[in-house]
Write an enzyme that holds these catalytic residues in place. Structure first.
Site, PDB file in Angstrom:
ATOM      1  N   SER A 189       0.841  -1.201   0.000  1.00  0.00           N
ATOM      2  CA  SER A 189       0.000   0.000   0.000  1.00  0.00           C
ATOM      3  C   SER A 189       0.882   1.259   0.000  1.00  0.00           C
ATOM      4  O   SER A 189       1.663   1.456  -0.921  1.00  0.00           O
ATOM      5  CB  SER A 189      -0.951  -0.047   1.192  1.00  0.00           C
ATOM      6  OG  SER A 189      -1.959   0.923   1.092  1.00  0.00           O
ATOM      7  N   ASP A 343      -9.957  -3.588  -5.371  1.00  0.00           N
ATOM      8  CA  ASP A 343      -9.132  -2.603  -4.682  1.00  0.00           C
ATOM      9  C   ASP A 343      -9.128  -1.303  -5.478  1.00  0.00           C
ATOM     10  O   ASP A 343      -8.906  -1.321  -6.693  1.00  0.00           O
ATOM     11  CB  ASP A 343      -7.706  -3.163  -4.562  1.00  0.00           C
ATOM     12  CG  ASP A 343      -6.740  -2.237  -3.828  1.00  0.00           C
ATOM     13  OD1 ASP A 343      -7.177  -1.201  -3.297  1.00  0.00           O
ATOM     14  OD2 ASP A 343      -5.536  -2.569  -3.791  1.00  0.00           O
ATOM     15  N   HIS A 373      -8.061  -4.925  -0.936  1.00  0.00           N
ATOM     16  CA  HIS A 373      -6.879  -4.224  -0.438  1.00  0.00           C
ATOM     17  C   HIS A 373      -6.496  -4.710   0.967  1.00  0.00           C
ATOM     18  O   HIS A 373      -7.342  -4.848   1.847  1.00  0.00           O
ATOM     19  CB  HIS A 373      -7.142  -2.722  -0.392  1.00  0.00           C
ATOM     20  CG  HIS A 373      -5.903  -1.929  -0.090  1.00  0.00           C
ATOM     21  ND1 HIS A 373      -4.965  -1.636  -1.049  1.00  0.00           N
ATOM     22  CD2 HIS A 373      -5.437  -1.393   1.067  1.00  0.00           C
ATOM     23  CE1 HIS A 373      -3.983  -0.944  -0.499  1.00  0.00           C
ATOM     24  NE2 HIS A 373      -4.239  -0.794   0.785  1.00  0.00           N
TER      25      HIS A 373
END
Length: 403
Positions: A189, A343, A373
């Site tokens: 991320s 995501d 995610h």
């Protein structure tokens, strides 16, 4: 008695309404994902209430709530774990205890959390880096870079880059028995964002003699220009990371000024004089047909120059690695990119993989259509997900084969 029963029924109905949200048909464990998503949603709502009541900034409230997930450095029979500092930046160091035939591999890892949250000591990250060290018999450095809102871009980048540069010194590699030809930078991320930016910057740094063998980017956030990509539209309210929460995290990376967040939310934050940068994030040129799904690319709506002048970071490749030119991508190391079908950041990773391939960089693009995610954080009871475990094994398997 009737009143109590009625109250209980109403409370149960409200709770069920809060928890329930439709899940994609390809999710293996939809009810478990639904509970996970509800828990994350509740934490965000509590933080927003704290902000509105003037108790504390919503991000600080999130930090306080998630601090319960912290665990102290604890060694085991396989790995020695210590908290220390590299170049005055806090890191958690994992040193394998198993004997090695020669010099070891190494992974420098940057945690996620939208540049605002997270730490190496969170249970999920401690498990991930501990397992990486144990299964690869590798040295792992997990970096505790400073966070927003107290620290803004480029502090987070500077912290991780400082650690990376320090670790790549021949004397430091020798101290920990690391093979200088087998070092990888990795992150998920926001950490994937930082890992990509660090790999790019190292190519420009003449002071660094050791070159990375690989980079591994797990559902990375890679661009700030277009926050209305097909993946942002399709996954606007998918589990864990909604579009508006991602916009909030992006804007907090640079400022708490609500005008930037509002401009990003309406996708009108890039000034016309920066229009040339859209060539690097034009999804109509980079996404495969199956991900376009009938979406039609439209010309960007430009914002005022004032925001870009006040907060130039969102146009900086160190914050948005997809803005690097094709020439700047050449020479990047062997790359692993993980993207998830559900995501908002899916298209960032897909476009980067495509651009790296076009630049001649060897890329393994692992696309998990049935994942969301942050899914690799859910690999232990009571929130263990089979898809999270599979993706973790694929990631570590790639490292084992390529590092």
């Amino acid at each position: 008695m009737r009143a109590k029963l009625l109250g209980l029924c109403l409370a149960s109905a409200l709770l069920a309404y809060y928890i329930y949200s439709p899940m994609p048909e390809d999710f293996e464990e939809p009810w478990k994902v639904m509970l996970i998503a509800a828990a994350f949603r509740a934490v965000r709502h509590l933080s927003e209430v704290a902000d509105q009541l003037g108790v504390m900034h919503s991000v600080e409230a999130l930090k306080a709530i998630t601090a319960i997930d912290y665990i102290a450095p604890t060694s085991d029979e396989n790995v020695t774990v210590t908290d220390t500092e590299f170049s005055n930046v806090a890191v958690r160091l994992y040193l394998p205890r198993k004997p090695s035939d020669g010099l070891r591999r190494a992974v420098v890892y940057f945690h996620g959390g939208g540049w605002c949250l997270g730490q190496a000591g969170m249970k999920s990250y401690d498990r991930l880096t501990r397992w990486t060290s144990n299964r690869l018999n590798a040295v792992v450095v997990s970096v505790n870079y400073r966070l927003a809102p107290k620290y803004r871009f480029p502090v987070q980048f500077e912290d991780v880059y400082s650690v990376m540069k320090f670790f790549l010194q021949s004397s430091v590699l020798s101290q920990y028995g690391v093979d200088p030809d087998r070092v990888c930078v990795a992150g998920d991320s926001a950490g994937g964002n930082l890992a990509a930016a660090v790999a790019q910057q190292l190519l420009e740094d003449s002071e660094v003699k050791t070159r990375l063998k690989a980079q591994a980017l797990l559902y990375p956030a890679l661009q700030t220009l277009d926050l209305n990509l097909p993946s942002y539209q399709e996954n606007e309210n998918k589990p864990v990371l909604s579009r508006l929460f991602m916009v909030k995290l992006w804007s907090e990376y640079f400022t708490s000024d609500s005008s930037l967040r509002e401009a990003m939310a309406s996708n009108r934050h890039v000034p016309v004089e920066s229009s040339h940068l859209f060539q690097f994030v034009n999804w109509s040129n980079f996404l495969p047909e199956e991900l376009k799904k009938g979406h039609v690319y439209t010309s960007p709506a430009y914002g005022s120059s004032e925001l870009a002048q006040k907060y130039p970071g969102f146009l900086d490749p160190r914050a948005a690695p997809l803005l690097a030119s094709d020439a700047q991508l050449r020479g990047l190391p062997l790359t692993y990119v993980l993207t998830c079908g559900h995501d908002v950041l899916r298209d960032d990773g897909v476009m980067y993989a495509r651009r790296l391939q076009a630049a001649g960089v060897p890329v393994t693009h692992d696309h998990a259509k049935d994942a969301f995610h942050g899914v690799m954080m859910f690999v232990s009871s009571p929130t263990e997900l089979a898809v999270g475990r599979r993706l973790l094994n694929r990631y570590i398997g790639w490292l084992n084969e390529n590092l």
